[in-house]
Design an enzyme around this catalytic site. Structure first.
Site, PDB file in Angstrom:
ATOM      1  N   ARG A  21      19.151  25.676  81.501  1.00  0.00           N
ATOM      2  CA  ARG A  21      19.068  27.049  81.991  1.00  0.00           C
ATOM      3  C   ARG A  21      19.712  28.014  81.006  1.00  0.00           C
ATOM      4  O   ARG A  21      20.762  27.716  80.449  1.00  0.00           O
ATOM      5  CB  ARG A  21      19.748  27.164  83.364  1.00  0.00           C
ATOM      6  CG  ARG A  21      19.074  26.333  84.442  1.00  0.00           C
ATOM      7  CD  ARG A  21      19.919  26.268  85.699  1.00  0.00           C
ATOM      8  NE  ARG A  21      19.308  25.439  86.709  1.00  0.00           N
ATOM      9  CZ  ARG A  21      18.536  25.899  87.691  1.00  0.00           C
ATOM     10  NH1 ARG A  21      18.298  27.196  87.777  1.00  0.00           N
ATOM     11  NH2 ARG A  21      18.002  25.080  88.574  1.00  0.00           N
ATOM     12  N   SER A 136      20.119  15.438 108.820  1.00  0.00           N
ATOM     13  CA  SER A 136      19.887  16.480 107.830  1.00  0.00           C
ATOM     14  C   SER A 136      18.427  16.509 107.402  1.00  0.00           C
ATOM     15  O   SER A 136      17.855  15.477 107.020  1.00  0.00           O
ATOM     16  CB  SER A 136      20.789  16.238 106.612  1.00  0.00           C
ATOM     17  OG  SER A 136      20.552  17.186 105.596  1.00  0.00           O
ATOM     18  N   SER A 188      13.352  28.147 101.061  1.00  0.00           N
ATOM     19  CA  SER A 188      13.000  29.022  99.947  1.00  0.00           C
ATOM     20  C   SER A 188      12.031  28.391  98.961  1.00  0.00           C
ATOM     21  O   SER A 188      11.315  29.101  98.265  1.00  0.00           O
ATOM     22  CB  SER A 188      14.268  29.450  99.204  1.00  0.00           C
ATOM     23  OG  SER A 188      14.911  28.331  98.616  1.00  0.00           O
ATOM     24  N   HIS A 216      17.915  32.865 104.038  1.00  0.00           N
ATOM     25  CA  HIS A 216      16.730  33.555 103.516  1.00  0.00           C
ATOM     26  C   HIS A 216      16.040  34.398 104.588  1.00  0.00           C
ATOM     27  O   HIS A 216      15.013  35.023 104.295  1.00  0.00           O
ATOM     28  CB  HIS A 216      15.737  32.541 102.945  1.00  0.00           C
ATOM     29  CG  HIS A 216      16.240  31.850 101.722  1.00  0.00           C
ATOM     30  ND1 HIS A 216      16.294  32.453 100.491  1.00  0.00           N
ATOM     31  CD2 HIS A 216      16.748  30.605 101.549  1.00  0.00           C
ATOM     32  CE1 HIS A 216      16.803  31.618  99.604  1.00  0.00           C
ATOM     33  NE2 HIS A 216      17.087  30.496 100.223  1.00  0.00           N
ATOM     34  N   THR A 244      24.130  34.646 104.919  1.00  0.00           N
ATOM     35  CA  THR A 244      24.697  35.184 103.686  1.00  0.00           C
ATOM     36  C   THR A 244      24.783  36.699 103.774  1.00  0.00           C
ATOM     37  O   THR A 244      23.999  37.347 104.474  1.00  0.00           O
ATOM     38  CB  THR A 244      23.844  34.790 102.470  1.00  0.00           C
ATOM     39  OG1 THR A 244      24.428  35.327 101.280  1.00  0.00           O
ATOM     40  CG2 THR A 244      22.419  35.332 102.592  1.00  0.00           C
ATOM     41  N   LYS A 247      21.528  38.356  99.200  1.00  0.00           N
ATOM     42  CA  LYS A 247      20.105  38.369  99.494  1.00  0.00           C
ATOM     43  C   LYS A 247      19.707  39.651 100.234  1.00  0.00           C
ATOM     44  O   LYS A 247      19.882  40.739  99.697  1.00  0.00           O
ATOM     45  CB  LYS A 247      19.701  37.082 100.215  1.00  0.00           C
ATOM     46  CG  LYS A 247      19.931  35.837  99.342  1.00  0.00           C
ATOM     47  CD  LYS A 247      19.480  34.579  99.997  1.00  0.00           C
ATOM     48  CE  LYS A 247      19.465  33.417  99.006  1.00  0.00           C
ATOM     49  NZ  LYS A 247      20.801  33.052  98.495  1.00  0.00           N
ATOM     50  N   THR A 276      41.309  30.026 100.056  1.00  0.00           N
ATOM     51  CA  THR A 276      40.509  30.931  99.228  1.00  0.00           C
ATOM     52  C   THR A 276      40.890  32.382  99.504  1.00  0.00           C
ATOM     53  O   THR A 276      41.024  32.778 100.661  1.00  0.00           O
ATOM     54  CB  THR A 276      39.009  30.744  99.520  1.00  0.00           C
ATOM     55  OG1 THR A 276      38.639  29.401  99.243  1.00  0.00           O
ATOM     56  CG2 THR A 276      38.163  31.676  98.667  1.00  0.00           C
ATOM     57  N   THR A 277      41.072  33.154  98.460  1.00  0.00           N
ATOM     58  CA  THR A 277      41.350  34.577  98.626  1.00  0.00           C
ATOM     59  C   THR A 277      40.206  35.247  99.382  1.00  0.00           C
ATOM     60  O   THR A 277      39.034  34.933  99.179  1.00  0.00           O
ATOM     61  CB  THR A 277      41.533  35.242  97.256  1.00  0.00           C
ATOM     62  OG1 THR A 277      42.682  34.681  96.619  1.00  0.00           O
ATOM     63  CG2 THR A 277      41.725  36.745  97.391  1.00  0.00           C
TER      64      THR A 277
END
Length: 426
Positions: A21, A136, A188, A216, A244, A247, A276-277
């Site tokens: 990539r 799953s 997606s 999505h 999220t 997106k 985590t902050t």
């Protein structure tokens, strides 16, 4: 061990497989999205981005930008700590309340990314619920797969969107074991939608929890942007809805919405949340403004669906991609180039897939496909590409992995001007 040699050897393998990539050095300019400037060794030029996940253009919406600017002026740049110490800003509380209401749940919990919300939640549930079995879907996102694996609980993979296979596997499992069915609403890679109602029926029959990834779909579907579950009237039947703040909402972050007890459990036991902050207040403010806007405004969703329909109508024409593009894309993660008329053209993203397959995915963001811009696709034809079935979110074209294209200069993602003249051919 020669560590540097090991790293370079593995990178060389990626290049030879056409899976290496390369970042596109882009400059998005407020008010002109999806136009952007791309910088390369050959210089800078304007392009139209066709691979953004800012589906509705909310990342540049005036209400979102203004809310973020005001939050920086009011609260400063950072959150100042983790949520459990000093990092909970009042904007986080308002944002989580808005998300809970969006999904008809008692509570919500925000994370630094959608990947982290999946990983932390599934890891925590699989680690702490004794004898949990996670079922799953075979096409689940990497963040879900990694979260389940990291928990080391029993996991059973069922065929993608195949409720009969899921039923068989649930029936064969220990009837007394706790169970969780993890799946996505809108996938997606192919743009297909899960049979959510049927899965909820099975979950209720077998006493299983449900975990639905709506990343999505939130903002995109439902009369207030609550996703596919909202559009089908199923939000109340799902145990956990994950989404999220990027997106469709155009900002950054992830979240879960569920019962108050479950959200509090994840808040108290998930290491990916505890250590985590917190999200910066400006991001929380931008996400809050975006969610509130899309709850009330159907315009952006309607515009996006119109753009998708118009683009799909063009792609239904005889095959639309040149073999040059396919060969170039098999070699890189992004390809951009102005066409012969001098108009800025598009960027394609190679999505993460199996080594034997790749996917070309077009993302016609809300503001992008209008007027003459659609005609950039009309002269493009080929006879060696088969397209997947048309899907609600757009269109995918799958093709076998090809050998590296000798017409591409080195490992760059920009084709050679002199050797790749067919890029501009009609």
């Amino acid at each position: 061990m020669d560590y540097e040699a090991f790293f370079n050897e593995r990178l060389s393998d990626l290049r030879s497989e056409g899976r290496y990539r390369i970042f596109a050095d882009l400059e998005r300019t407020e008010g002109t999205f999806p136009r952007a400037m791309i910088h390369s060794p050959d210089g800078s030029r304007e392009v139209i981005v066709w691979c953004s996940n800012d589906y509705l253009g909310m990342g540049q919406h005036p209400a979102v930008v203004s809310a973020m600017k005001e939050a920086v002026d009011a609260y400063g740049a950072g959150a100042g700590g983790t949520r459990n110490i000093a990092g909970t800003n009042h904007l986080h509380v308002l944002l989580e309340s808005e998300l809970a209401t969006l999904h008809r749940k008692e509570a919500a919990l925000t994370f630094s990314s959608g990947y982290m919300s999946n990983w932390a939640t599934l890891t925590t549930l699989g680690t702490h619920i004794p004898d949990l079995i996670v079922f799953s879907d075979a096409a689940n996102h990497a963040s879900m797969i990694e979260g389940i694996r990291h928990s080391r609980c029993e996991r059973i993979v069922w065929r993608h969107n195949d409720v009969r296979d899921l039923d068989d596997k649930l029936r064969a499992a220990d009837p007394h074991a706790p169970k969780l069915i993890a799946f996505e609403s809108l996938y997606s890679m192919d743009g297909d939608i899960a049979p959510i109602r049927d899965i909820c029926n099975l979950a209720e029959n077998y006493g299983a929890m449900t975990y639905l990834d709506e990343v999505h779909a939130v903002g995109m579907y439902g009369h207030t942007g609550g996703g596919i579950a909202e559009s089908q009237g199923l939000s109340d039947r799902l145990t956990i809805i994950e989404g999220t703040l990027a997106k469709a909402y155009g900002v950054m972050g992830g979240y879960i919405a569920a019962s108050a007890a479950l959200c509090d459990f994840i808040r108290s036991f998930a290491s990916g949340f505890i250590f985590t902050t917190a999200l910066p207040p400006a991001l929380a403010a931008g996400a809050l403004a975006s969610i509130r806007h899309l709850k009330k405004s159907p315009f952006e969703r309607a515009r996006h669906q119109d753009r998708v329909a118009r683009l799909r109508a063009l792609l239904v024409e005889p095959p639309f991609l040149t073999s040059t593009i396919l060969a170039t894309l098999s070699r890189s993660s992004l390809a951009t180039r102005p066409n012969a008329s001098g108009y800025p053209t598009f960027s394609f993203g190679i999505s993460a897939f199996t080594r034997s397959q790749s996917t070309i995915r077009l993302s016609p963001v809300g503001p992008s496909v209008s007027g003459s811009r659609l005609h950039h696709f009309t002269p493009m034809r080929t006879s060696n590409t088969s397209l997947a079935h048309s899907r609600p979110c757009g269109r995918s074209a799958r093709f076998p992995k090809r050998q590296p294209d000798p017409r591409v200069c080195g490992n760059r993602c920009w084709p050679s001007e002199q050797r790749n003249s067919s890029w501009n051919s009609g």
